[in-house]
Structures are given as structure tokens and as C-alpha cells.
Design a protein around this motif. Structure first.
Motif, PDB file in Angstrom:
ATOM      1  N   LYS A 686       0.957  -1.231  -0.110  1.00  0.00           N
ATOM      2  CA  LYS A 686       0.094  -0.116  -0.233  1.00  0.00           C
ATOM      3  C   LYS A 686       0.813   1.125  -0.152  1.00  0.00           C
ATOM      4  CE  LYS A 686      -4.000  -2.033   2.354  1.00  0.00           C
ATOM      5  NZ  LYS A 686      -4.920  -2.119   3.520  1.00  0.00           N
ATOM      6  N   PRO A 687       1.239   1.650  -1.179  1.00  0.00           N
ATOM      7  CA  PRO A 687       2.061   2.986  -1.215  1.00  0.00           C
ATOM      8  C   PRO A 687       1.579   4.137  -0.238  1.00  0.00           C
ATOM      9  CG  PRO A 687       1.252   2.073  -3.293  1.00  0.00           C
ATOM     10  CD  PRO A 687       0.452   1.578  -2.393  1.00  0.00           C
ATOM     11  N   ALA A 688       2.699   4.612   0.518  1.00  0.00           N
ATOM     12  CA  ALA A 688       2.427   5.785   1.416  1.00  0.00           C
ATOM     13  C   ALA A 688       2.879   6.995   0.688  1.00  0.00           C
ATOM     14  CB  ALA A 688       3.483   5.704   2.682  1.00  0.00           C
ATOM     15  N   ILE A 689       1.803   7.511  -0.101  1.00  0.00           N
ATOM     16  CA  ILE A 689       1.723   8.607  -1.088  1.00  0.00           C
ATOM     17  C   ILE A 689       1.783   9.774  -0.225  1.00  0.00           C
ATOM     18  CG2 ILE A 689       0.690   9.894  -3.016  1.00  0.00           C
ATOM     19  CD1 ILE A 689       1.983   6.987  -3.551  1.00  0.00           C
ATOM     20  N   ARG A 690       2.708  10.847  -0.460  1.00  0.00           N
ATOM     21  CA  ARG A 690       2.751  12.015   0.468  1.00  0.00           C
ATOM     22  C   ARG A 690       3.672  12.984  -0.246  1.00  0.00           C
ATOM     23  NH1 ARG A 690       5.494   8.335   3.738  1.00  0.00           N
ATOM     24  NH2 ARG A 690       7.734   9.185   4.149  1.00  0.00           N
ATOM     25  N   ILE A 697      15.954  11.537  -0.825  1.00  0.00           N
ATOM     26  CA  ILE A 697      15.976  10.114  -1.251  1.00  0.00           C
ATOM     27  C   ILE A 697      16.951   9.667  -2.479  1.00  0.00           C
ATOM     28  CG2 ILE A 697      14.406   8.607  -2.696  1.00  0.00           C
ATOM     29  CD1 ILE A 697      12.162  10.444  -1.329  1.00  0.00           C
ATOM     30  N   VAL A 698      17.509  10.608  -3.253  1.00  0.00           N
ATOM     31  CA  VAL A 698      18.383  10.358  -4.366  1.00  0.00           C
ATOM     32  C   VAL A 698      19.761  10.212  -3.701  1.00  0.00           C
ATOM     33  CG1 VAL A 698      19.570  11.349  -6.198  1.00  0.00           C
ATOM     34  CG2 VAL A 698      17.167  11.744  -6.069  1.00  0.00           C
ATOM     35  N   GLN A 699      19.959  11.148  -2.438  1.00  0.00           N
ATOM     36  CA  GLN A 699      21.359  11.039  -1.914  1.00  0.00           C
ATOM     37  C   GLN A 699      21.597   9.618  -1.203  1.00  0.00           C
ATOM     38  OE1 GLN A 699      21.145  14.641   0.288  1.00  0.00           O
ATOM     39  NE2 GLN A 699      22.470  15.879  -1.138  1.00  0.00           N
ATOM     40  N   ASN A 700      20.370   9.127  -0.438  1.00  0.00           N
ATOM     41  CA  ASN A 700      20.454   7.782  -0.086  1.00  0.00           C
ATOM     42  C   ASN A 700      20.742   6.918  -0.913  1.00  0.00           C
ATOM     43  OD1 ASN A 700      20.216   5.999   2.284  1.00  0.00           O
ATOM     44  ND2 ASN A 700      18.129   5.779   1.853  1.00  0.00           N
ATOM     45  N   THR A 701      20.043   6.887  -2.021  1.00  0.00           N
ATOM     46  CA  THR A 701      20.065   5.902  -3.023  1.00  0.00           C
ATOM     47  C   THR A 701      21.592   5.764  -3.432  1.00  0.00           C
ATOM     48  OG1 THR A 701      17.933   6.074  -3.751  1.00  0.00           O
ATOM     49  CG2 THR A 701      19.220   4.732  -5.139  1.00  0.00           C
ATOM     50  N   GLY A 727       4.787  11.174  -3.792  1.00  0.00           N
ATOM     51  CA  GLY A 727       4.940   9.699  -3.870  1.00  0.00           C
ATOM     52  C   GLY A 727       5.268   8.986  -2.494  1.00  0.00           C
ATOM     53  N   ASP A 728       5.666   7.750  -3.041  1.00  0.00           N
ATOM     54  CA  ASP A 728       6.054   6.907  -1.901  1.00  0.00           C
ATOM     55  C   ASP A 728       7.635   7.062  -1.603  1.00  0.00           C
ATOM     56  OD1 ASP A 728       6.988   4.416  -0.415  1.00  0.00           O
ATOM     57  OD2 ASP A 728       4.833   3.685  -0.505  1.00  0.00           O
ATOM     58  N   PRO A 729       8.193   7.159  -0.796  1.00  0.00           N
ATOM     59  CA  PRO A 729       9.874   7.209  -0.897  1.00  0.00           C
ATOM     60  C   PRO A 729      10.374   6.021  -1.111  1.00  0.00           C
ATOM     61  CG  PRO A 729       8.816   8.735   1.232  1.00  0.00           C
ATOM     62  CD  PRO A 729       7.646   7.641   0.478  1.00  0.00           C
ATOM     63  N   GLY A 730       9.801   4.926  -0.332  1.00  0.00           N
ATOM     64  CA  GLY A 730      10.391   3.701  -0.743  1.00  0.00           C
ATOM     65  C   GLY A 730      10.236   3.192  -1.991  1.00  0.00           C
ATOM     66  N   LEU A 731       9.118   3.237  -2.667  1.00  0.00           N
ATOM     67  CA  LEU A 731       8.908   2.971  -4.169  1.00  0.00           C
ATOM     68  C   LEU A 731       9.756   3.868  -5.092  1.00  0.00           C
ATOM     69  CD1 LEU A 731       5.304   2.237  -4.253  1.00  0.00           C
ATOM     70  CD2 LEU A 731       6.938   0.690  -4.013  1.00  0.00           C
ATOM     71  N   LEU A 732      10.127   5.255  -4.718  1.00  0.00           N
ATOM     72  CA  LEU A 732      10.827   5.963  -5.475  1.00  0.00           C
ATOM     73  C   LEU A 732      12.187   5.815  -5.274  1.00  0.00           C
ATOM     74  CD1 LEU A 732       9.386   9.573  -4.450  1.00  0.00           C
ATOM     75  CD2 LEU A 732       9.095   8.388  -6.686  1.00  0.00           C
ATOM     76  N   VAL A 783       8.993  17.006 -12.064  1.00  0.00           N
ATOM     77  CA  VAL A 783      10.634  16.926 -11.822  1.00  0.00           C
ATOM     78  C   VAL A 783      11.142  15.853 -13.024  1.00  0.00           C
ATOM     79  CG1 VAL A 783      12.138  15.965 -10.269  1.00  0.00           C
ATOM     80  CG2 VAL A 783      10.382  17.230  -9.532  1.00  0.00           C
ATOM     81  N   GLU A 784      12.141  16.338 -13.461  1.00  0.00           N
ATOM     82  CA  GLU A 784      12.825  15.609 -14.587  1.00  0.00           C
ATOM     83  C   GLU A 784      14.108  14.901 -13.968  1.00  0.00           C
ATOM     84  OE1 GLU A 784      13.185  16.274 -18.976  1.00  0.00           O
ATOM     85  OE2 GLU A 784      15.250  16.888 -18.223  1.00  0.00           O
ATOM     86  N   VAL A 785      14.091  13.567 -14.117  1.00  0.00           N
ATOM     87  CA  VAL A 785      15.260  12.994 -13.441  1.00  0.00           C
ATOM     88  C   VAL A 785      16.024  12.207 -14.606  1.00  0.00           C
ATOM     89  CG1 VAL A 785      16.228  11.186 -11.838  1.00  0.00           C
ATOM     90  CG2 VAL A 785      14.245  12.662 -11.130  1.00  0.00           C
ATOM     91  N   GLN A 786      17.243  12.703 -14.865  1.00  0.00           N
ATOM     92  CA  GLN A 786      18.198  12.121 -15.812  1.00  0.00           C
ATOM     93  C   GLN A 786      19.154  11.076 -15.344  1.00  0.00           C
ATOM     94  OE1 GLN A 786      19.659  15.090 -18.418  1.00  0.00           O
ATOM     95  NE2 GLN A 786      17.613  15.753 -19.085  1.00  0.00           N
TER      96      GLN A 786
END
Length: 823
Positions: A686-690, A697-701, A727-732, A783-786
Motif C-alpha cells: 500500500k504505497p504511502a503517498i505523500r 531520497i536520491v542521496q541515500n540511493t 509519492g512513496d519514498p520507498g518506491l521512489l 521533476v525530470e530525473v536524468q
């Protein structure tokens, strides 16, 4: 002894037995005699002593215990030799202790033991009761889970329905599920009421067999409709005892005797009926389950009704679109025929006659001969011009020999002449089997004949009538040259108001004429248009050169090209070009009829994109449903395997323990794959959309990648400070990680000496036009992510499949094909 009221000095010389309670003296004497004779060594025994106040007190006599003497008695019991015997007996001595306190303690301990036993028994009863309650709850939970799974299974079957008659698989699912749940039933049926006819359709299921039928029994139909209108389940627990509807004989005739209990659960368009050979087979719990199933049936029939309405609307839209397209095609053909007729130099111009027949065939009219009739100067005659494969000179024929021509002229309505009438006419030698005669505007008629044995339909007659109008315009012009100016004016007026762009030009591109629609289409005013040449309107000059070569070789051609608007933007046009020889000037002219199809072309491209996205979505949904079911079952199996492996590891030692641990790790890797499958299928999460900050999130990844990727791979980032996304941080993070892992594999496989991965995230604004190119996109900030890498890349064929589930170019042990599919 003084403690007990006795004087030790006074006891000397008295008998020990005088101090013992009378009831215990014999026993004490017996024990002393045993000791004296040496037959037995009595170590201790209990007795009661009597003291000065005549109260008795329990004592323990212990001969060997002299460490804490309470009373020292000088008595016989000592032997003169090492061998105890009555002959060597000297005297007895011993120590007596008061044991009343001990007896009280032992009694208290006994009471405590009995209380403890009672309490333990009561506690055990409570534990047994709690265990039984837990078993009931567990059974209830298992049944609830089974019912939930059953409902989902039935819902899946219902959502596959597209027609009411396709309910057989739904009934099979219901029947199998009810048996799995232990419901005691014999047969089930769905009774569906057709709203348009009022008939009741029955689909029955018995022993994995079923069939669809329509009821002809008015009483049965009435009963089903009354159950449906009542809106509550109609339960008959035992028809052999109470048959309120008199239905037992009918039901047993259909299902076979005996049938004892029946229940009908209504829904919006019918009832769901189930019967059993047992009486009262459906208690409240089963009734509640049947009601839930009935709700799903109602949902399914609603969906079927909606699908049927959607298909009907789609067919109507397709019909209208086909009609519009056919009308446009006919208009183009008619325009082309009109140009051909107007370009005729005389009524005996053979090529133009054949072109008119070809135009009629293009309009869907089978034609083997064509003729044009006008009133002749001779009374009672008419002049005819006709052709089949070659033109025939005009001749004057009597109207009495061809009565249908007179009928058309007098009534102004088309006439179809059959074979019987034609055999009695001059057409007999021509073997013409059917003819339609249509009036020409302004006088005269057009005759179209066919020799294939068929007749003319109403649509064909209407087309001939429309074509007759075109023919009339051309032939009238040739017949009455004096009315040429008037005819040209009418023609010009038509062109000026035609919803198509009409342009007449010379071969060198000099524009001779254009209607207002042409100037509007290209964005020029009438004054600006004077300086425009045909060559300027083409985006690619080669297109015009190719079109000119084609039209000079074929006389007329259809085309579709990108053209240049005054503003500089490209517009797509579709049209027809005809090469016409102007008899007045002797020059060849290009007559073009075009329409702006830019919007249509864009819509077709958009529709094609949306259809492709829809097909991909449907394919992903179908694969997702299959994947979710497989993942769910495998996950259950893996939980059992992992649990037993972990228990076995606790008891295993040495090499066996290591092997079991390896097996457990493999099981966990399999479980990770199952979780990927569940994420791909959108099941179990169940996505936690917020609203979240993308940068952390990007830095952690990236940090995860730097710790796990090869140190030779450089990872660079370019991130804006404040980027908020929903969005859902985990899914992102999962999406980013999947793409980065794909980039890692690409730079590995590419063999790059300096492997590099760049990630950039920035805020961009999506216009409405850009949003229309993507499903579910909206206009506004995005947001564009390349993510770029210097790996091996991929060809176009691979790109078309990268988001398909289980598609991978990696070896079997390196990829599952779910990474980008999950994205």
C-alpha cells in the motif's frame, strides 16, 4: 523436663512407661523389647508423653540423636558386650523431642499442597478453555481468509465476463469455492432477467456441468422476478415440510430428487439460487457468504451492461466515422469526375466517358454502360450519348420504345428497369440485365447499366443521382455553350464556398486561382496571396517535383504532404491533383483540391500512442495478475521452507549446519525476488503517498550504490536544493535503484576504462502539448530525473522491450527482467 512440669530428680527410679500415654505404652514397650533382645534396632518412633497437668504431648523417640537432648533418661538399653542380646542387656537410654510444632507445620503444608493442587486444576481448566477458544478463533480466521480468497477468485472470473451468457466460468468458480469451504449444496444457478424482453435466462451448475437456457414457464419467471423485487434472500429450509411456492416438483424435475432446502439471493437483475439435498443446509453464515457472492454478480452484470453500451457506442462512432469518410471520399471522387466532365471537348470524348464510369465504380456502383439523354428537337424523341468500352455517336430515339425515360422526365424520380423490361427493348442485343435511370437537374436523365445479373440498391441509386448532378453540370455546359458564363459563375460560387482548398496553377507553380479556403488554410490574405507561388507552399521542394512528374504521367493523382503555413509552421494536407488542358489558352493547368488534415493526423498519432500505451497497460495488468498469483503461492511455500530450515539450523551442527544456513540464504534470495514480483504486480503493498523531498531520497540511493558498486565506477550528481514530489519514498528509491543497477551493468558490460554514471534532477514545466503525448500527464511543473552512463547502450529493438516484464539481456544468473518493468 521442667518445661513440661516434671522434676528430673523425681523421675529417677521411676518407670519410663509411666510417662507414656496409656494408648501408646504397648507400642513403646514392644519397641523397647525389640531393642533389648537385639532382634531389632529401633532408631526412632513417635509417641505421646503425659506430664504433670495430665496433658499429652507428641514426642519422637530417637536413640541415636544425643547432640541435642531434651530429656536424659537413665534407663536400660546398654549391653555389656559388643553383641546385642537379652543376656547382655544393661539398660535403655535415649533422647525425646517435642514434635507438636512439626506436626502442625506438616499439617499446614498438607493444607497448602491441597490448595495448590486445587488452584493448579482450576488454572489448567482455564488454559484448556483458552486453548479451545483460540482454536475456534483460528478456525474462524482460516475460514474468513478462505472466504476472502474465494470472493477474489469469483471477482476475477466476473471481470472476465463480456456477455451474460459467459457466466459459466463464474459458476464453476463459485461451485468449486463453495465445495472448498464445505458448503453442503447440490446445484447452483444464476437467474438473469432481460430488461428488454422480461424473459428469465437460467444458467445452472451441477457436478462441474452447466448450461444456459431461457425459461418458458410463466410461473417460474414470475417467482424469480418477485424474489428480485423483494430485495431480501428467500430461504426455504425444507420443501418437503413447507413448499410455499409449490415449486418442489419443478425443482426436482430439473435437479433430480430429493431437493430439501433452497435459497434465492436477489440482485439488481436477477437472483442467485442454490439448493441442497439436506434440510436446512444454509445457516446464517452460509447465507451471509452467498449474499457477498451475489453482490459480486451484480457488479459483474453491471460491468457487462456497461461493456455492451460501450461497444454499441463504439460501433455507432465507427459507423458515423465511416459515413463521414465515405462522404468525403465520394465528394473527392465527385469533384474529380466533375473536373473530368468539364474538361471534355465534346460529348463524344471517349476517355472522359470511361473516366466517368471509373468514377462511378469508385463510388461503389457496378457499371458496364453509361448514357446521357436530353430532349431532342424532334417531338417524341430524345438524343442519347452512351458508351460501354467505347463512345457511341449520339442518336435520336423514340420515347415510346423506352418508356422509363419518359417516366423519369415526367416524374422527376429515378426508375430501376429490370431484365424482363429490357428484353422487350432495343437493349436486348446488348445483354444489359439491369438499368437505373436518374433525372438530371435542368432536364434530361442519366442511365447506368450493369450486365452481371445483379440489381441496384437504394444506396447505389442515391449515388447515381448524385453523380447525375455532376454529369448534368458538365453536359449542360457542352450542350449550351451560350450559358457558359452562367455555368462558370455557378461553378466559381461552389468553389468559393467549398470546405476544401482549391488551387489552380500552371506547371511552373504560378497560381491562377484559389478559393478563400485555400488562402485561409495557408494563412494569407488575398493581397498577400498574389505574390505566392506553388513552390513556396511545399516544405520539401522535392515533394512538389515528384508530384508534378506523377500528375503529368497519370493525369490525376491523390497526395498527402507537409506544406508551409505563412507563419512558418508545417501543416499536413491531403488532396487530389488533376492535370487539365485549358482549351481557351492551350496550356496545361494543375487543379488541386486539398484539405487540412493536420489536426486529424495529430489525433491519429495521439490515438496510436494511446492505443499502444493502453495495450501495454493491459498486457502489464494481465501479466501482473498472473505474477501476483504465482508470487503469493511461492511466498507461502518459501515461508514454510525458511521456517523449517531455521528450526533445523538450531539443532544442526558442523557441516550440516553450514549447508542448512546456505539453503536458508538461498531461500531469502528467493523471497527477495518474490517481493520484486509483488512490487511489479502492485500486490501486497500500500504505497504511502505523500509530499517528500526528492534530494534526500536520491542521496541515500547514491550512497547505497557507492557502497555496493565497484569502486572504479564514478557516480556524479547534479541536484537542485528544493525538489518536492508526491509519492512513496520507498518506491521512489526502488525505482532509482533499479535504473542505477541497470546503468552499473551497462558500464560493466561495456568494458569502459573510466565507467561513469551521472544523475541529474531538476524542475521542468510541461506544456499542454507535451502533456498530451503522455498518458496521465498534466500541464504544469514536473521533476525530470536524468540518469546517463557511458556503457554499451541498447539498440532500438531492445528499447521497445525494456519495460516488458521478465525481458532481460543479462545472463540467467544476473537478471530477472523485473527491474525496469517495476519502474
Amino acid at each position: 523436663m521442667r518445661e513440661y512440669g516434671l522434676d528430673p530428680a523425681e523421675l529417677i527410679g521411676t518407670s519410663l512407661f509411666d510417662l507414656i500415654h496409656p494408648e501408646d505404652r504397648e507400642r513403646a514397650r514392644h519397641r523397647v523389647d525389640d531393642r533389648r533382645t537385639g532382634e531389632r534396632s529401633t532408631r526412632s518412633f513417635e509417641l505421646r508423653l503425659v506430664f504433670a497437668d495430665n496433658k499429652s504431648m507428641p514426642f519422637e523417640w530417637n536413640e541415636s540423636d544425643t547432640t541435642r537432648p531434651l530429656v536424659q533418661i537413665d534407663a536400660e538399653g546398654v549391653y555389656s558386650s559388643d553383641r546385642p542380646s537379652s543376656a547382655d542387656f544393661l539398660y535403655t537410654q535415649g533422647v525425646a523431642r517435642n514434635i507438636s510444632a512439626r506436626q502442625a507445620e506438616e499439617s499446614s503444608l498438607e493444607d497448602m499442597r491441597r490448595e495448590m493442587t486445587r488452584r493448579m486444576g482450576a488454572h489448567a481448566m482455564q488454559i484448556r478453555a483458552a486453548y479451545r477458544q483460540l482454536q475456534v478463533q483460528l478456525e474462524e480466521r482460516e475460514r474468513h481468509e478462505a472466504e476472502t480468497e474465494t470472493i477474489q477468485r469469483i471477482r476475477d472470473e466476473i471481470w472476465r465476463m463480456v456477455e451474460p451468457e459467459q457466466v459459466d466460468e463464474v459458476l464453476r468458480a463459485i461451485g468449486g469455492s463453495l465445495r472448498d469451504l464445505g458448503v453442503n449444496f447440490h446445484g447452483i444457478s444464476i437467474n438473469h432477467v432481460d430488461e428488454s424482453t422480461g424473459q428469465v435466462g437460467f444458467y445452472s451448475f451441477e457436478d462441474d456441468r452447466g448450461g444456459w437456457s431461457v425459461s418458458e414457464d410463466a410461473g417460474e419467471n414470475l417467482r424469480v422476478m418477485e424474489f428480485m423485487k423483494a430485495g431480501v434472500p428467500a430461504y426455504r429450509p425444507d420443501l418437503h415440510i413447507d413448499d410455499p411456492w409449490g415449486e418442489l416438483e419443478l425443482i426436482e424435475a430439473g435437479w433430480g430428487p430429493p431437493i430439501r432446502s433452497v435459497i434465492d439471493v436477489p440482485f439488481e437483475s436477477g437472483t442467485f439460487a442454490i439448493n441442497s439435498r439436506e434440510a436446512d443446509a444454509f445457516p446464517e453464515r452460509e447465507q451471509a457468504l452467498l449474499s457477498r457472492m451475489t453482490g459480486l454478480l451484480q457488479e459483474g452484470f453491471h460491468r457487462v451492461r456497461d461493456l455492451q453500451a460501450l461497444r454499441e457506442r463504439s460501433r455507432e462512432a465507427e459507423r458515423l466515422a465511416a459515413e463521414r469518410q465515405d462522404a468525403l471520399r465520394k465528394e473527392v471522387v465527385l469533384s474529380r469526375a466533375r473536373d473530368q466532365i468539364l474538361s471534355m471537348h465534346s460529348l463524344r470524348d471517349g476517355p472522359q466517358h470511361r473516366d466517368m464510369m471509373a468514377a462511378l465504380r469508385d463510388l461503389g456502383v457496378p457499371v458496364d454502360g453509361l448514357s446521357v439523354q436530353f430532349p431532342a428537337s424532334t417531338p417524341g424523341h430524345y438524343d442519347t450519348y452512351y458508351t460501354s468500352d467505347f463512345p457511341v455517336p449520339a442518336e435520336s430515339l423514340p420515347l415510346d420504345d423506352y418508356p422509363w425515360v419518359r417516366q423519369v422526365w415526367e416524374t422527376g424520380r429515378s426508375v430501376v428497369v429490370g431484365p424482363e423490361q429490357l428484353r422487350d427493348s432495343a437493349f436486348e442485343d446488348w445483354e444489359t440485365y439491369c438499368l437505373v435511370e436518374a433525372p438530371l437537374p435542368g432536364g434530361g436523365s442519366l442511365g447506368v447499366s450493369r450486365q452481371d445479373g445483379g440489381t441496384f440498391t437504394d444506396d447505389m441509386i442515391q449515388t447515381v443521382e448524385s453523380f447525375a448532378g455532376v454529369v448534368a453540370a458538365g453536359f449542360q455546359r457542352l450542350r449550351d455553350f451560350g450559358r457558359l458564363e452562367e455555368s462558370e459563375e455557378r461553378y466559381r460560387h461552389m468553389l468559393e464556398n467549398l470546405p476544401l482548398a482549391v488551387v489552380y496553377s500552371l506547371l511552373d507553380g504560378t497560381i491562377l486561382y484559389s478559393n478563400p479556403m485555400a488562402r485561409t488554410m495557408y494563412g494569407y490574405t488575398e493581397e498577400e496571396w498574389k505574390g505566392v507561388t506553388g513552390e513556396q507552399l511545399y516544405v520539401n521542394p522535392q515533394d512538389r517535383a515528384e508530384l508534378m512528374r506523377t500528375v503529368q504521367g497519370q493525369q490525376h493523382t491523390e497526395f498527402g504532404y507537409a506544406m508551409r503555413h505563412k507563419s512558418g509552421r508545417e501543416i499536413w494536407v491531403r488532396g487530389l491533383l488533376t492535370l487539365v488542358a485549358n482549351p481557351a489558352t492551350g496550356r496545361q493547368e494543375i487543379h488541386g483540391f486539398t484539405e487540412d488534415v493536420t489536426e486529424r493526423k495529430e489525433m491519429e498519432a495521439q490515438n496510436a500512442l494511446l492505443e499502444e500505451q493502453l495495450r501495454q497497460s493491459q498486457k502489464m495488468e494481465a501479466v501482473g495478475q498472473l505474477t501476483a498469483g504465482i508470487a503469493h503461492n511461492f511466498n507461502n511455500m518459501l515461508q514454510g521452507i525458511s521456517g523449517n530450515l531455521q528450526l533445523a539450523i538450531l539443532d544442526a551442527e558442523g557441516e550440516m549446519g553450514h549447508r542448512l544456513a546456505d539453503a536458508d540464504r538461498v531461500t531469502h534470495r528467493a523471497a527477495d525476488m518474490i517481493r520484486q514480483l509483488m512490487v511489479f504486480a502492485r500486490q501486497g503493498i500500500k504505497p504511502a503517498i505523500r509530499s517528500v523531498q526528492l534530494r534526500p531520497i536520491v542521496q541515500n540511493t547514491i550512497e547505497i550504490c557507492r557502497r555496493t558498486f565497484d569502486r572504479k565506477i564514478a557516480i556524479e550528481t547534479d541536484l537542485e536544493e528544493e525538489i518536492h514530489v508526491v509519492g512513496d519514498p520507498g518506491l521512489l528509491q526502488q525505482v532509482l535503484l533499479n535504473i542505477l543497477i541497470n546503468s552499473r551493468d551497462a558500464v560493466y558490460d561495456g568494458g569502459t576504462e573510466s565507467p561513469l554514471i551521472r544523475l541529474r534532477a531538476e524542475i521542468v514545466h510541461v506544456s499542454g502539448e507535451e502533456a498530451s503525448d503522455h498518458l496521465d500527464a498534466t500541464e504544469g511543473p514536473h521533476v525530470e530525473v536524468q540518469i546517463r552512463d557511458n556503457g554499451i547502450g541498447m539498440d532500438s529493438e531492445t528499447q521497445r522491450h525494456i519495460f516488458e516484464p521478465f525481458f532481460t539481456t543479462k545472463p540467467v544468473d544476473r537478471g530477472t527482467g523485473l527491474g525496469l518493468a517495476t519502474v
